[in-house]
Design a protein around this motif. Structure first.
Motif, PDB file in Angstrom:
ATOM      1  N   ASN A  77       1.596  -0.417  -5.631  1.00 31.49           N
ATOM      2  CA  ASN A  77       0.930   0.064  -6.842  1.00 31.49           C
ATOM      3  C   ASN A  77       1.758  -0.312  -8.059  1.00 31.49           C
ATOM      4  N   LYS A  78       1.085  -0.664  -9.114  1.00 27.97           N
ATOM      5  CA  LYS A  78       1.759  -1.041 -10.363  1.00 27.97           C
ATOM      6  C   LYS A  78       1.994   0.209 -11.197  1.00 27.97           C
ATOM      7  N   VAL A  79       2.884   1.069 -10.717  1.00 30.87           N
ATOM      8  CA  VAL A  79       3.229   2.289 -11.430  1.00 30.87           C
ATOM      9  C   VAL A  79       4.739   2.305 -11.649  1.00 30.87           C
ATOM     10  N   ARG A  80       5.159   3.102 -12.606  1.00 29.41           N
ATOM     11  CA  ARG A  80       6.595   3.284 -12.831  1.00 29.41           C
ATOM     12  C   ARG A  80       7.164   3.925 -11.574  1.00 29.41           C
ATOM     13  N   TRP A  81       8.146   3.281 -10.976  1.00 36.66           N
ATOM     14  CA  TRP A  81       8.653   3.776  -9.697  1.00 36.66           C
ATOM     15  C   TRP A  81      10.031   4.415  -9.783  1.00 36.66           C
ATOM     16  N   LYS A  82      10.623   4.424 -10.988  1.00 38.95           N
ATOM     17  CA  LYS A  82      11.867   5.167 -11.159  1.00 38.95           C
ATOM     18  C   LYS A  82      11.836   5.878 -12.501  1.00 38.95           C
ATOM     19  N   SER A  83      12.516   7.009 -12.545  1.00 41.27           N
ATOM     20  CA  SER A  83      12.529   7.816 -13.758  1.00 41.27           C
ATOM     21  C   SER A  83      13.322   7.114 -14.853  1.00 41.27           C
ATOM     22  N   ALA A  84      13.131   7.560 -16.077  1.00 41.49           N
ATOM     23  CA  ALA A  84      13.826   6.977 -17.221  1.00 41.49           C
ATOM     24  C   ALA A  84      15.344   7.062 -17.048  1.00 41.49           C
ATOM     25  N   LYS A  85      15.820   8.124 -16.422  1.00 44.06           N
ATOM     26  CA  LYS A  85      17.259   8.286 -16.196  1.00 44.06           C
ATOM     27  C   LYS A  85      17.709   7.586 -14.917  1.00 44.06           C
ATOM     28  N   SER A  86      16.767   6.969 -14.201  1.00 39.85           N
ATOM     29  CA  SER A  86      17.045   6.301 -12.923  1.00 39.85           C
ATOM     30  C   SER A  86      17.698   7.228 -11.908  1.00 39.85           C
ATOM     31  N   ASP A  87      17.234   8.480 -11.874  1.00 45.99           N
ATOM     32  CA  ASP A  87      17.756   9.382 -10.852  1.00 45.99           C
ATOM     33  C   ASP A  87      16.687   9.786  -9.839  1.00 45.99           C
ATOM     34  N   VAL A  88      15.412   9.582 -10.168  1.00 41.76           N
ATOM     35  CA  VAL A  88      14.326   9.848  -9.224  1.00 41.76           C
ATOM     36  C   VAL A  88      13.561   8.544  -9.017  1.00 41.76           C
ATOM     37  N   PHE A  89      13.337   8.226  -7.739  1.00 39.54           N
ATOM     38  CA  PHE A  89      12.674   6.984  -7.361  1.00 39.54           C
ATOM     39  C   PHE A  89      11.428   7.324  -6.554  1.00 39.54           C
ATOM     40  N   ALA A  90      10.302   6.683  -6.881  1.00 41.06           N
ATOM     41  CA  ALA A  90       9.052   6.997  -6.192  1.00 41.06           C
ATOM     42  C   ALA A  90       8.138   5.777  -6.116  1.00 41.06           C
ATOM     43  N   PRO A  91       8.513   4.763  -5.330  1.00 41.92           N
ATOM     44  CA  PRO A  91       7.597   3.639  -5.143  1.00 41.92           C
ATOM     45  C   PRO A  91       6.334   4.101  -4.409  1.00 41.92           C
ATOM     46  N   GLN A  92       5.197   3.514  -4.783  1.00 43.63           N
ATOM     47  CA  GLN A  92       3.923   3.883  -4.176  1.00 43.63           C
ATOM     48  C   GLN A  92       3.149   2.623  -3.811  1.00 43.63           C
ATOM     49  N   TRP A  93       2.297   2.748  -2.835  1.00 42.08           N
ATOM     50  CA  TRP A  93       1.503   1.616  -2.376  1.00 42.08           C
ATOM     51  C   TRP A  93       0.178   2.100  -1.808  1.00 42.08           C
ATOM     52  N   THR A  94      -0.716   1.165  -1.569  1.00 44.87           N
ATOM     53  CA  THR A  94      -1.979   1.446  -0.886  1.00 44.87           C
ATOM     54  C   THR A  94      -1.956   0.675   0.426  1.00 44.87           C
ATOM     55  N   ARG A  95      -2.155   1.391   1.505  1.00 43.35           N
ATOM     56  CA  ARG A  95      -2.121   0.799   2.831  1.00 43.35           C
ATOM     57  C   ARG A  95      -3.398  -0.006   3.092  1.00 43.35           C
ATOM     58  N   PRO A  96      -3.388  -0.886   4.078  1.00 42.63           N
ATOM     59  CA  PRO A  96      -4.594  -1.675   4.381  1.00 42.63           C
ATOM     60  C   PRO A  96      -5.816  -0.815   4.712  1.00 42.63           C
ATOM     61  N   ASP A  97      -5.591   0.411   5.216  1.00 44.54           N
ATOM     62  CA  ASP A  97      -6.710   1.313   5.522  1.00 44.54           C
ATOM     63  C   ASP A  97      -7.196   2.059   4.277  1.00 44.54           C
ATOM     64  N   GLY A  98      -6.643   1.725   3.092  1.00 38.84           N
ATOM     65  CA  GLY A  98      -7.069   2.329   1.839  1.00 38.84           C
ATOM     66  C   GLY A  98      -6.368   3.632   1.489  1.00 38.84           C
ATOM     67  N   VAL A  99      -5.469   4.097   2.333  1.00 38.53           N
ATOM     68  CA  VAL A  99      -4.772   5.364   2.107  1.00 38.53           C
ATOM     69  C   VAL A  99      -3.619   5.149   1.123  1.00 38.53           C
ATOM     70  N   ALA A 100      -3.571   5.996   0.103  1.00 37.83           N
ATOM     71  CA  ALA A 100      -2.465   5.971  -0.858  1.00 37.83           C
ATOM     72  C   ALA A 100      -1.230   6.567  -0.194  1.00 37.83           C
ATOM     73  N   ALA A 101      -0.077   5.955  -0.460  1.00 36.31           N
ATOM     74  CA  ALA A 101       1.162   6.418   0.160  1.00 36.31           C
ATOM     75  C   ALA A 101       2.335   6.085  -0.745  1.00 36.31           C
ATOM     76  N   GLY A 102       3.485   6.627  -0.387  1.00 38.58           N
ATOM     77  CA  GLY A 102       4.697   6.333  -1.133  1.00 38.58           C
ATOM     78  C   GLY A 102       5.867   7.107  -0.588  1.00 38.58           C
ATOM     79  N   MET A 103       6.941   7.059  -1.325  1.00 38.49           N
ATOM     80  CA  MET A 103       8.156   7.768  -0.944  1.00 38.49           C
ATOM     81  C   MET A 103       8.843   8.247  -2.218  1.00 38.49           C
ATOM     82  N   ILE A 104       9.636   9.294  -2.067  1.00 39.66           N
ATOM     83  CA  ILE A 104      10.349   9.828  -3.227  1.00 39.66           C
ATOM     84  C   ILE A 104      11.733  10.282  -2.788  1.00 39.66           C
TER      85      ILE A 104
END
Length: 162
Positions: A77-104
């Motif tokens: 996903n084309k979203v901001r994946w780290k906080s402005a202070k670079s202390d929180v990281f949250a990359p997100q993606w859409t799986r081939p089955d269409g389910v939204a997912a990510g990690m934090i």
């Protein structure tokens, strides 16, 4: 030089995979699958995902969990994946089955945060794929965010506007 125990190796494996794909890396290869353990104090003898007897290390479980959570064909996903202070990281993606997912995860001290998602049906997993159950509060979840990534499946993370 600081040594990294097997638990931290797994955490670093998951985080490096998350960052790599968030930055547009298309293929990711681990340096050593098997560690030969030939020299006890030589770090290169311990880079593997499995031990010399082929038993899995935490990094193997973390790598396998990442692949289960972000299977081949997923689209970042084309979203901001780290906080402005670079202390929180949250990359997100859409799986081939269409389910939204990510990690934090975050660097520094763990912190309980109220995190909102686009769906109330989000499920959560730890770095090794075990289900975790953060407390739901309204449309958000109270998630203990630490250096060890938490995966979410079934909804997009709602990011606060700056």
């Amino acid at each position: 030089a600081e040594t990294v125990d097997e638990t931290r190796q797994g955490i670093f494996a998951a985080r490096s995979l998350g960052i790599a794909f968030a930055e547009g890396v298309e293929k990711y290869f681990w340096y050593e699958f098997w560690q030969n353990e030939a020299e006890k104090y030589n770090s290169e003898s311990h880079y593997g995902l499995v031990r010399s007897d082929f038993t899995p290390k935490s990094a193997f479980e973390a790598y396998r969990t990442f692949i289960r959570m972000r299977p081949a064909g997923s689209v970042q996903n084309k979203v901001r994946w780290k906080s402005a202070k670079s202390d929180v990281f949250a990359p997100q993606w859409t799986r081939p089955d269409g389910v939204a997912a990510g990690m934090i995860w975050k660097v520094g001290s763990p912190q309980m945060k109220q995190v909102g998602f686009s769906s109330p049906d989000v499920t959560f997993f730890d770095v090794n794929g075990r289900r975790v159950h953060p407390r739901r509060e309204g449309s958000a979840f109270n998630v203990n965010i630490s250096s060890s990534p938490i995966y979410f499946l079934g909804g997009e993370l709602i990011q606060k506007k700056k």
